[in-house]
Design a protein around this motif. Sequence first.
Motif, short mmCIF file in Angstrom:
data_model
loop_
_atom_site.label_atom_id
_atom_site.label_comp_id
_atom_site.label_asym_id
_atom_site.label_seq_id
_atom_site.Cartn_x
_atom_site.Cartn_y
_atom_site.Cartn_z
N PRO A 131 -2.65 5.92 -5.31
CA PRO A 131 -3.33 6.88 -5.94
C PRO A 131 -3.36 6.87 -7.53
O PRO A 131 -2.27 6.43 -7.94
CB PRO A 131 -3.07 8.21 -5.26
CG PRO A 131 -2.57 7.83 -4.17
CD PRO A 131 -1.58 6.65 -4.25
N ALA A 132 -4.51 7.18 -8.19
CA ALA A 132 -4.34 6.87 -9.59
C ALA A 132 -3.37 7.91 -10.18
O ALA A 132 -2.74 7.32 -11.34
CB ALA A 132 -5.55 7.27 -10.14
N TRP A 133 -3.03 9.08 -9.96
CA TRP A 133 -2.29 9.89 -10.37
C TRP A 133 -0.71 9.21 -10.41
O TRP A 133 0.15 9.55 -11.09
CB TRP A 133 -1.89 11.00 -9.48
CG TRP A 133 -1.25 11.03 -8.01
CD1 TRP A 133 -2.20 11.08 -6.78
CD2 TRP A 133 -0.12 10.69 -7.59
NE1 TRP A 133 -1.67 11.06 -5.77
CE2 TRP A 133 -0.36 10.68 -6.11
CE3 TRP A 133 1.16 10.71 -8.07
CZ2 TRP A 133 0.75 10.50 -5.42
CZ3 TRP A 133 2.04 10.36 -7.35
CH2 TRP A 133 1.90 10.64 -6.10
N SER A 134 -0.28 8.19 -9.38
CA SER A 134 0.83 7.76 -9.33
C SER A 134 1.32 6.48 -10.30
O SER A 134 2.51 6.26 -10.46
CB SER A 134 1.21 7.10 -7.78
OG SER A 134 0.48 6.03 -7.69
N GLN A 135 0.37 6.13 -11.21
CA GLN A 135 0.48 5.19 -12.05
C GLN A 135 1.60 5.27 -12.95
O GLN A 135 2.43 4.35 -13.22
CB GLN A 135 -0.79 4.65 -12.65
CG GLN A 135 -0.62 3.31 -13.59
CD GLN A 135 -2.05 2.88 -14.04
OE1 GLN A 135 -3.15 3.28 -13.41
NE2 GLN A 135 -2.18 1.89 -15.16
N PRO A 136 1.72 6.50 -13.75
CA PRO A 136 2.91 6.73 -14.42
C PRO A 136 4.26 6.55 -13.74
O PRO A 136 5.07 6.18 -14.56
CB PRO A 136 2.63 8.19 -14.91
CG PRO A 136 1.45 8.51 -14.71
CD PRO A 136 0.95 7.52 -13.71
N VAL A 155 -9.52 7.69 -4.61
CA VAL A 155 -9.77 8.37 -3.49
C VAL A 155 -9.17 9.45 -2.92
O VAL A 155 -8.01 9.45 -3.00
CB VAL A 155 -9.92 7.14 -1.94
CG1 VAL A 155 -10.48 7.85 -0.81
CG2 VAL A 155 -10.69 5.75 -2.08
N GLY A 156 -9.89 10.59 -2.75
CA GLY A 156 -9.22 11.98 -2.53
C GLY A 156 -8.46 11.71 -0.97
O GLY A 156 -8.52 11.10 -0.38
N HIS A 157 -7.47 12.82 -1.30
CA HIS A 157 -6.72 12.72 -0.10
C HIS A 157 -7.54 13.08 1.17
O HIS A 157 -8.14 14.15 1.24
CB HIS A 157 -5.54 13.85 -0.16
CG HIS A 157 -4.55 13.74 0.71
ND1 HIS A 157 -3.47 12.72 1.04
CD2 HIS A 157 -4.19 14.77 1.62
CE1 HIS A 157 -2.68 12.90 1.92
NE2 HIS A 157 -3.11 14.16 2.44
N LEU A 214 2.61 1.10 4.01
CA LEU A 214 3.65 2.00 4.23
C LEU A 214 3.11 3.00 5.10
O LEU A 214 3.60 3.86 6.12
CB LEU A 214 4.13 2.47 2.90
CG LEU A 214 4.99 1.50 2.04
CD1 LEU A 214 5.77 2.17 0.82
CD2 LEU A 214 5.98 0.87 2.82
N PRO A 215 1.93 3.88 4.47
CA PRO A 215 1.42 4.95 5.33
C PRO A 215 0.82 4.52 6.64
O PRO A 215 0.44 3.37 7.09
CB PRO A 215 0.08 5.50 4.56
CG PRO A 215 0.31 4.78 3.30
CD PRO A 215 1.02 3.72 3.48
N VAL A 226 0.81 -1.21 0.00
CA VAL A 226 0.07 0.10 -0.08
C VAL A 226 0.84 1.20 -0.11
O VAL A 226 1.65 1.51 1.06
CB VAL A 226 -0.91 0.14 1.33
CG1 VAL A 226 -1.78 1.26 1.25
CG2 VAL A 226 -2.06 -1.38 1.20
N GLY A 227 1.06 1.84 -0.96
CA GLY A 227 1.92 3.06 -1.31
C GLY A 227 1.41 4.38 -0.61
O GLY A 227 0.38 4.55 -0.09
N PRO A 228 2.27 5.34 -0.60
CA PRO A 228 2.30 6.37 -0.08
C PRO A 228 1.51 7.57 -0.96
O PRO A 228 1.15 6.95 -2.06
CB PRO A 228 3.40 7.06 0.22
CG PRO A 228 4.44 6.31 -0.76
CD PRO A 228 3.84 5.04 -0.97
N SER A 229 1.12 8.73 -0.31
CA SER A 229 0.26 9.55 -1.17
C SER A 229 1.12 10.65 -1.86
O SER A 229 0.24 11.73 -2.44
CB SER A 229 -0.88 10.18 -0.28
OG SER A 229 -1.77 8.98 0.03
#
Length: 343
Positions: free
Chosen positions: A49-54, A70-72, A97-98, A17-20
């Motif tokens: 989060p979806a933004w981190s996929q790239p 899911v929003g921050h 991780l978080p 589970v990755g960070p934000s």
Amino acid sequence: MADPAGATGNGERLLVVGPSWVGDMVMAQSLLKTLKHRDPGCRIGVVAPAWSQPILERMAEVDEVVPLDVGHGEVGWSERRETARRLRGRYDRAIVLPRSWKSALVPFMARIPHRVGFVGEQRLVLLNERRRLDKSVLDQTVKRFVSLGLPEEQAVSGDFAIPRPRLAVDPDNLVELRLAYGLSSRPAIGMMPGAEYGPAKQWPLAYFHELAAALVAEGYEVRVLGGSKDVTAGETICQDLPHAVNLCGRTRLADAVDLLADCCQVITNDSGLMHVAAAVGTRVHAIYGSSSPTYTPPLTANAQIHYLGLSCSPCFERTCPLGHTNCLNTLLPQRVLDAIHAG
């Protein structure tokens, strides 16, 4: 990216589970490298989060990206339940991780047998291996991440290797970017004026502009990179300067990876893009104000830290509690320019 988790293989199936935050996500690759080194046959999925996929798609260690929209700060019960349903039965161990309770929900609801993370926010039921965080031993964010992938008896010592992140670069995308933005053949220097945490981490824009003017006069192209919040900052830096390009808010995160890899050096606040630049091997000039280069350093041997270490530093505040921000205001452009010349 390799085959998704659940494909045939003899290794353990691991869900991280990755960070934000961008920088933390880059540093999380040190954990992924550790897991692959310990068990080359393991399969790694990352909930993020979806933004981190790239960013995750540029990590060779990642076999599956599981976007969580899911929003921050939001709980997002329905999204987490649906994600957990899709993951059920597919992983053997989860590393969270978080330290928030929300971050541990998906592995719990997915019924992953072994769920490890640090003690925090009432996670007694959600995690079944809860580790205490000794900040004096695990004194860097990246150490904390890596420690969760190691046996506890080894992790508590703090004496273990930290593999450096390394993001893959797409040369074809870089060619398209150079054409799309009319970038020149001059050697490029990147500037990243943003820092999500707040102004106490942001070197004055006037200093960035002064440095950019000197570099353009010396034959460089200056590329300013950042998100949509940094557009005005980019305009200030590039104002009235030829061969200075404001790319803030105009590029995707994957584009930033390739553009930074194409720079010979970068000047940056302590920010997510600082860690991206470090992970593509570019020479980094990292400017620290309210934060500490001891706690979140760029994970590369090719970096120079610019930090005054005043008696009031680091304060870790968003704005200067003393009202002067001398930790940044007295760090002058000439110092950084001299360091760039030294290579």
